[in-house]
Design a protein around this motif. Structure first.
Motif, PDB file in Angstrom:
ATOM      1  N   ARG A  68       0.819  -1.215   0.000  1.00  0.00           N
ATOM      2  CA  ARG A  68       0.000   0.000   0.000  1.00  0.00           C
ATOM      3  C   ARG A  68       0.854   1.266   0.000  1.00  0.00           C
ATOM      4  O   ARG A  68       1.982   1.276   0.482  1.00  0.00           O
ATOM      5  N   ARG A  70       0.678   4.695   1.846  1.00  0.00           N
ATOM      6  CA  ARG A  70       0.021   5.312   2.992  1.00  0.00           C
ATOM      7  C   ARG A  70       0.471   6.773   3.101  1.00  0.00           C
ATOM      8  O   ARG A  70       1.423   7.197   2.451  1.00  0.00           O
ATOM      9  N   THR A  80      -4.771   5.312   3.957  1.00  0.00           N
ATOM     10  CA  THR A  80      -4.360   4.544   2.783  1.00  0.00           C
ATOM     11  C   THR A  80      -4.794   5.278   1.526  1.00  0.00           C
ATOM     12  O   THR A  80      -5.958   5.650   1.390  1.00  0.00           O
ATOM     13  N   THR A  84      -4.346  -2.466  -1.493  1.00  0.00           N
ATOM     14  CA  THR A  84      -5.125  -3.179  -0.489  1.00  0.00           C
ATOM     15  C   THR A  84      -4.179  -4.056   0.310  1.00  0.00           C
ATOM     16  O   THR A  84      -3.318  -4.723  -0.267  1.00  0.00           O
ATOM     17  N   GLU A  85      -4.306  -4.048   1.619  1.00  0.00           N
ATOM     18  CA  GLU A  85      -3.380  -4.762   2.490  1.00  0.00           C
ATOM     19  C   GLU A  85      -3.131  -6.197   2.044  1.00  0.00           C
ATOM     20  O   GLU A  85      -4.053  -7.014   1.973  1.00  0.00           O
TER      21      GLU A  85
END
Length: 360
Positions: A68, A70, A80, A84-85
């Motif tokens: 990601r 951030r 974020t 996507t994690e």
């Protein structure tokens, strides 16, 4: 009464001096909170790269388990922006960042128009995030692993693992560490043409004083360009720091070529798997000596290596704010804030970003 007054007066400068000492503090990570959480209480996953927007946003890129982009916003929240994690992929160009996927991002750099360039490492390309539109787009590399494209448009070129991206001070060129091809390549931001500036693709230790484009490299992991046009190259498995001067000549300036932990005379001071570097305001080079769990400084004038932060022991303690007593776990990034001069450290395996607040 006079003795008491004299003692108090003498104590004032001592207290002031102690208060000005560099201090290590937590910036983000180490917690369990999610988006819109105080950054110091939020969860970060393998933070590798940090950079800064002019208006104050701090951007952070998470590597393989995070995937990601951030950011710490004006409210101090960790949010974020893209990815996507834990979800790997290479989709989403032309669309919103929230739907884009990445594969092992290692680095990022804020560009001349404040866009964020992402080293999408194992997708073998560089992508761009537009903070105004919140979109992701292609910039350099086709995504297919290989080597081609020098002299042509960057988006048609092939790379082999883009591990580091950073600009020269004027942000006229974006430099890319093309590790698997053992080259440092450059994209002219005006023409978007890519060229090689160091390395031949062969593995080896370059000869001092020779043309950088005609010499091998061991495994270039990161690079940085200073105000004088020197290109500094950090070699992970080569355990060394090299420099290409403005005339294109390369030489080794620090490290023995063998892993170890040293200080003092730079060419006799061993490094261990160093993975990132940056130029400090005084022109010295800060190095994330990753497997030694420390940050060191190369002084070009004195030709020495000195420890800036980290005891050399793997751990988590912040050493009561003393950078030299702190413990890290594989710091993968180091960068200096352009306004404050504070040193930001990506303490990757501890899942946090720290900073050294400089003595004022």
């Amino acid at each position: 009464m006079r003795r008491t007054t004299l003692f108090a007066l003498l104590a004032i400068p001592l207290i002031a001096t102690a208060a000005r000492a560099d201090k290590l503090v937590l910036v983000a990570g180490g917690g369990t909170g999610d988006d819109r959480t105080d950054a110091t209480k939020a969860k970060l996953i393998q933070p590798f790269g940090v950079d800064f927007a002019p208006e104050g946003t701090v951007y952070i890129v998470e590597m393989a388990k995070g995937e990601r982009l951030r950011a710490i916003n004006a409210k101090g929240e960790l949010i974020t922006l893209a990815g996507t994690e834990g979800k790997k992929g290479g989709e989403g160009d032309g669309g919103p960042g929230a739907k884009a996927t990445f594969n092992g991002m290692h680095s990022l750099a804020v560009g001349p128009a404040n866009e964020v360039y992402l080293a999408d490492t194992w997708n073998n390309r560089v992508r761009k995030f537009d903070p105004k539109e919140s979109t992701v787009s292609a910039f350099a590399g086709t995504g297919e692993k290989g080597f081609s494209g020098d002299g042509g448009p960057a988006d048609k070129a092939k790379f082999g693992g883009c591990f580091c991206v950073s600009f020269d001070p004027d942000k006229k060129n974006l430099f890319i560490t093309d590790l698997d091809n053992r080259r440092i390549r450059k994209v002219d931001m005006k023409t978007k043409i890519v060229t090689t500036v160091a390395g031949t693709g062969q593995k080896g230790v370059p000869k001092d004083g020779e043309e950088a484009t005609k010499q091998p490299l061991v495994d270039p992991r990161a690079h940085a360009v200073d105000k004088d046009g020197n290109l500094w190259i950090l070699e992970r498995g080569g355990h060394a720091l090299r420099v290409v001067d403005a005339k294109g000549k390369i030489r080794t300036v620090a490290g023995t070529g063998q892993k170890g932990m040293g200080t003092g005379e730079a060419l006799k001071a061993a490094l261990n798997g160093p993975k990132h570097l940056c130029i400090d305001k005084d022109g010295s080079v800060l190095i994330a000596d990753t497997e030694n769990h420390r940050i060191v400084r190369y002084d070009p004038k004195a030709a020495t290596i000195a420890v800036v932060a980290g005891s050399g022991k793997r751990g988590k303690t912040l050493g009561n704010g003393d950078p030299l007593k702190a413990e890290f776990n594989q710091p993968h990034g180091v960068i200096v804030h352009p306004k404050t001069g504070d040193i930001y450290i990506s303490d990757a395996s501890n899942g946090r970003v720290l900073k050294i607040v400089r003595e004022k």
